[in-house]
Design a protein around this motif. Structure first.
Motif, PDB file in Angstrom:
ATOM      1  N   CYS A  12       0.862  -1.181   0.000  1.00 53.59           N
ATOM      2  CA  CYS A  12       0.000   0.000   0.000  1.00 53.59           C
ATOM      3  C   CYS A  12       0.900   1.232   0.000  1.00 53.59           C
ATOM      4  O   CYS A  12       2.126   1.095  -0.113  1.00 53.59           O
ATOM      5  CB  CYS A  12      -0.993  -0.008   1.158  1.00 53.59           C
ATOM      6  SG  CYS A  12      -0.227   0.055   2.793  1.00 53.59           S
ATOM      7  N   GLY A  14       1.702   3.557   2.407  1.00 51.68           N
ATOM      8  CA  GLY A  14       2.590   3.825   3.543  1.00 51.68           C
ATOM      9  C   GLY A  14       3.077   2.609   4.311  1.00 51.68           C
ATOM     10  O   GLY A  14       3.958   2.719   5.150  1.00 51.68           O
ATOM     11  N   ASN A  15       2.464   1.433   4.068  1.00 48.86           N
ATOM     12  CA  ASN A  15       2.785   0.185   4.791  1.00 48.86           C
ATOM     13  C   ASN A  15       2.562   0.312   6.298  1.00 48.86           C
ATOM     14  O   ASN A  15       3.225  -0.346   7.092  1.00 48.86           O
ATOM     15  CB  ASN A  15       4.228  -0.272   4.487  1.00 48.86           C
ATOM     16  CG  ASN A  15       4.537  -1.712   4.889  1.00 48.86           C
ATOM     17  OD1 ASN A  15       5.671  -2.062   5.184  1.00 48.86           O
ATOM     18  ND2 ASN A  15       3.549  -2.584   4.928  1.00 48.86           N
ATOM     19  N   CYS A  17      -1.059   0.973   7.326  1.00 48.50           N
ATOM     20  CA  CYS A  17      -2.500   0.772   7.532  1.00 48.50           C
ATOM     21  C   CYS A  17      -3.010  -0.493   6.832  1.00 48.50           C
ATOM     22  O   CYS A  17      -3.293  -1.493   7.476  1.00 48.50           O
ATOM     23  CB  CYS A  17      -3.291   1.990   7.043  1.00 48.50           C
ATOM     24  SG  CYS A  17      -2.889   3.511   7.933  1.00 48.50           S
ATOM     25  N   ARG A  18      -3.106  -0.445   5.503  1.00 44.51           N
ATOM     26  CA  ARG A  18      -3.785  -1.539   4.794  1.00 44.51           C
ATOM     27  C   ARG A  18      -2.905  -2.766   4.558  1.00 44.51           C
ATOM     28  O   ARG A  18      -3.342  -3.900   4.837  1.00 44.51           O
ATOM     29  CB  ARG A  18      -4.305  -1.031   3.440  1.00 44.51           C
ATOM     30  CG  ARG A  18      -5.390  -0.008   3.572  1.00 44.51           C
ATOM     31  CD  ARG A  18      -5.619   0.720   2.268  1.00 44.51           C
ATOM     32  NE  ARG A  18      -4.485   1.579   1.928  1.00 44.51           N
ATOM     33  CZ  ARG A  18      -4.331   2.229   0.779  1.00 44.51           C
ATOM     34  NH1 ARG A  18      -5.251   2.095  -0.159  1.00 44.51           N
ATOM     35  NH2 ARG A  18      -3.284   2.986   0.570  1.00 44.51           N
ATOM     36  N   TRP A  49       7.958   7.237   3.736  1.00 39.49           N
ATOM     37  CA  TRP A  49       7.717   8.116   4.894  1.00 39.49           C
ATOM     38  C   TRP A  49       7.733   7.400   6.237  1.00 39.49           C
ATOM     39  O   TRP A  49       8.066   7.984   7.247  1.00 39.49           O
ATOM     40  CB  TRP A  49       6.366   8.840   4.771  1.00 39.49           C
ATOM     41  CG  TRP A  49       6.121   9.417   3.415  1.00 39.49           C
ATOM     42  CD1 TRP A  49       6.700  10.537   2.899  1.00 39.49           C
ATOM     43  CD2 TRP A  49       5.268   8.886   2.394  1.00 39.49           C
ATOM     44  NE1 TRP A  49       6.249  10.735   1.620  1.00 39.49           N
ATOM     45  CE2 TRP A  49       5.370   9.744   1.286  1.00 39.49           C
ATOM     46  CE3 TRP A  49       4.433   7.772   2.311  1.00 39.49           C
ATOM     47  CZ2 TRP A  49       4.663   9.538   0.108  1.00 39.49           C
ATOM     48  CZ3 TRP A  49       3.722   7.567   1.143  1.00 39.49           C
ATOM     49  CH2 TRP A  49       3.847   8.432   0.064  1.00 39.49           C
ATOM     50  N   HIS A  50       7.319   6.137   6.283  1.00 36.87           N
ATOM     51  CA  HIS A  50       7.123   5.470   7.581  1.00 36.87           C
ATOM     52  C   HIS A  50       8.073   4.300   7.797  1.00 36.87           C
ATOM     53  O   HIS A  50       7.828   3.454   8.664  1.00 36.87           O
ATOM     54  CB  HIS A  50       5.673   5.010   7.719  1.00 36.87           C
ATOM     55  CG  HIS A  50       4.704   6.138   7.644  1.00 36.87           C
ATOM     56  ND1 HIS A  50       4.464   6.977   8.713  1.00 36.87           N
ATOM     57  CD2 HIS A  50       3.958   6.605   6.620  1.00 36.87           C
ATOM     58  CE1 HIS A  50       3.589   7.897   8.344  1.00 36.87           C
ATOM     59  NE2 HIS A  50       3.263   7.705   7.087  1.00 36.87           N
ATOM     60  N   PRO A 128      -7.513   4.331   4.809  1.00 37.14           N
ATOM     61  CA  PRO A 128      -8.226   4.869   5.983  1.00 37.14           C
ATOM     62  C   PRO A 128      -7.346   5.799   6.831  1.00 37.14           C
ATOM     63  O   PRO A 128      -7.759   6.243   7.906  1.00 37.14           O
ATOM     64  CB  PRO A 128      -8.557   3.601   6.773  1.00 37.14           C
ATOM     65  CG  PRO A 128      -7.385   2.689   6.505  1.00 37.14           C
ATOM     66  CD  PRO A 128      -6.836   3.041   5.134  1.00 37.14           C
ATOM     67  N   TYR A 129      -6.132   6.119   6.343  1.00 38.03           N
ATOM     68  CA  TYR A 129      -5.140   6.828   7.171  1.00 38.03           C
ATOM     69  C   TYR A 129      -5.643   8.164   7.689  1.00 38.03           C
ATOM     70  O   TYR A 129      -5.413   8.511   8.843  1.00 38.03           O
ATOM     71  CB  TYR A 129      -3.852   7.015   6.362  1.00 38.03           C
ATOM     72  CG  TYR A 129      -2.734   7.702   7.106  1.00 38.03           C
ATOM     73  CD1 TYR A 129      -2.227   7.153   8.289  1.00 38.03           C
ATOM     74  CD2 TYR A 129      -2.158   8.874   6.626  1.00 38.03           C
ATOM     75  CE1 TYR A 129      -1.177   7.772   8.962  1.00 38.03           C
ATOM     76  CE2 TYR A 129      -1.102   9.490   7.291  1.00 38.03           C
ATOM     77  CZ  TYR A 129      -0.626   8.936   8.466  1.00 38.03           C
ATOM     78  OH  TYR A 129       0.413   9.544   9.132  1.00 38.03           O
ATOM     79  N   TYR A 130      -6.340   8.922   6.835  1.00 37.93           N
ATOM     80  CA  TYR A 130      -6.763  10.274   7.240  1.00 37.93           C
ATOM     81  C   TYR A 130      -8.148  10.291   7.890  1.00 37.93           C
ATOM     82  O   TYR A 130      -8.666  11.354   8.192  1.00 37.93           O
ATOM     83  CB  TYR A 130      -6.716  11.213   6.030  1.00 37.93           C
ATOM     84  CG  TYR A 130      -5.300  11.403   5.521  1.00 37.93           C
ATOM     85  CD1 TYR A 130      -4.404  12.214   6.219  1.00 37.93           C
ATOM     86  CD2 TYR A 130      -4.852  10.751   4.378  1.00 37.93           C
ATOM     87  CE1 TYR A 130      -3.096  12.374   5.781  1.00 37.93           C
ATOM     88  CE2 TYR A 130      -3.536  10.907   3.935  1.00 37.93           C
ATOM     89  CZ  TYR A 130      -2.671  11.723   4.641  1.00 37.93           C
ATOM     90  OH  TYR A 130      -1.375  11.875   4.213  1.00 37.93           O
TER      91      TYR A 130
HETATM   92  P1  4NP Z   1      -1.554   2.951   3.963  1.00 37.91           P
HETATM   93  O1  4NP Z   1      -2.071   4.365   4.515  1.00 37.91           O
HETATM   94  O2  4NP Z   1      -1.095   3.171   2.553  1.00 37.91           O
HETATM   95  O3  4NP Z   1      -2.775   2.073   4.017  1.00 37.91           O
HETATM   96  O4  4NP Z   1      -0.455   2.515   4.895  1.00 37.91           O
HETATM   97  C1  4NP Z   1      -1.262   5.509   4.454  1.00 37.91           C
HETATM   98  C2  4NP Z   1      -0.386   5.771   5.489  1.00 37.91           C
HETATM   99  C3  4NP Z   1       0.399   6.910   5.454  1.00 37.91           C
HETATM  100  C4  4NP Z   1       0.293   7.777   4.383  1.00 37.91           C
HETATM  101  C5  4NP Z   1      -0.570   7.498   3.339  1.00 37.91           C
HETATM  102  C6  4NP Z   1      -1.355   6.361   3.379  1.00 37.91           C
HETATM  103  N1  4NP Z   1       1.079   8.960   4.356  1.00 37.91           N
HETATM  104  O5  4NP Z   1       0.952   9.745   3.410  1.00 37.91           O
HETATM  105  O6  4NP Z   1       1.883   9.194   5.270  1.00 37.91           O
END
Ligand code: 4NP
Length: 159
Positions: A12, A14-15, A17-18, A49-50, A128-130
């Motif tokens: 995904c 950011g690795n 959440c999903r 970023w993470h 769902p991050y935001y």
């Molecule tokens: P993910 O969610 O792709 O499901 O892990 C996100 C987590 C962080 C960010 C974007 C999506 N971010 O922009 O930091």
């Protein structure tokens, strides 16, 4: 020795959440069938970023609530991943676009949308991050349960 394990990488943005939820649920799905030793499973991010961080607390809470263990940390996808993994599974169309752009020419991995294995046809696992609550994480979990079963059945029928 020849390595007969099937290798799957969940992706995904950011690795955190999903894809950690998808990784954990798919690992549990194969473990529950006593097939864990036949699989090599990981997850990774499109962006950096993470890197090194554990998942978002809402992802960890959701997994804990469903008794799914998770102990991994975020990393970014590398060009080597495209030749190591048999299957690289994205969560949404934006992931698929990025994966197709990043894939080195002629690399081995099949790039698949995880949601294409949902028997209910809910193809996109939304970011769902935001969100201001955990509902999107629960939905991601439910989708991951259905897609994990669907993906496993697809591979089991593949010859
Ligand atoms: P993910 O969610 O792709 O499901 O892990 C996100 C987590 C962080 C960010 C974007 C999506 N971010 O922009 O930091």
């Amino acid at each position: 020795m020849v390595d007969h394990k099937k290798k799957a990488l969940f992706i995904c943005l950011g690795n955190i959440c999903r894809s950690p939820i998808a990784e954990a649920v798919f690992q549990k799905t194969v473990n529950d069938m006593n097939l864990g030793e036949h699989w090599d499973i990981d997850s990774a991010a499109i962006g950096g970023w993470h890197v090194g961080n554990p998942p978002d607390w809402r992802a960890l809470d959701t997994l804990k609530k469903h008794n799914v263990p998770y102990n991994n940390h975020a990393r970014q996808i590398t060009s080597e991943d495209f030749d190591y993994y048999d299957y690289i599974l994205g969560m949404d169309e934006s992931n698929m676009k990025d994966l197709n752009k990043k894939a080195p020419k002629g690399s081995k991995a099949k790039l698949l949308l995880f949601g294409d294995f949902d028997p209910q046809g809910d193809r996109i696992i939304r970011d769902p991050y935001y969100d201001s609550d955990s509902k999107g994480f629960e939905k991601c979990y439910e989708q991951s349960v259905r897609c994990s079963k669907g993906f496993w059945e697809h591979i089991a029928n593949e010859k």
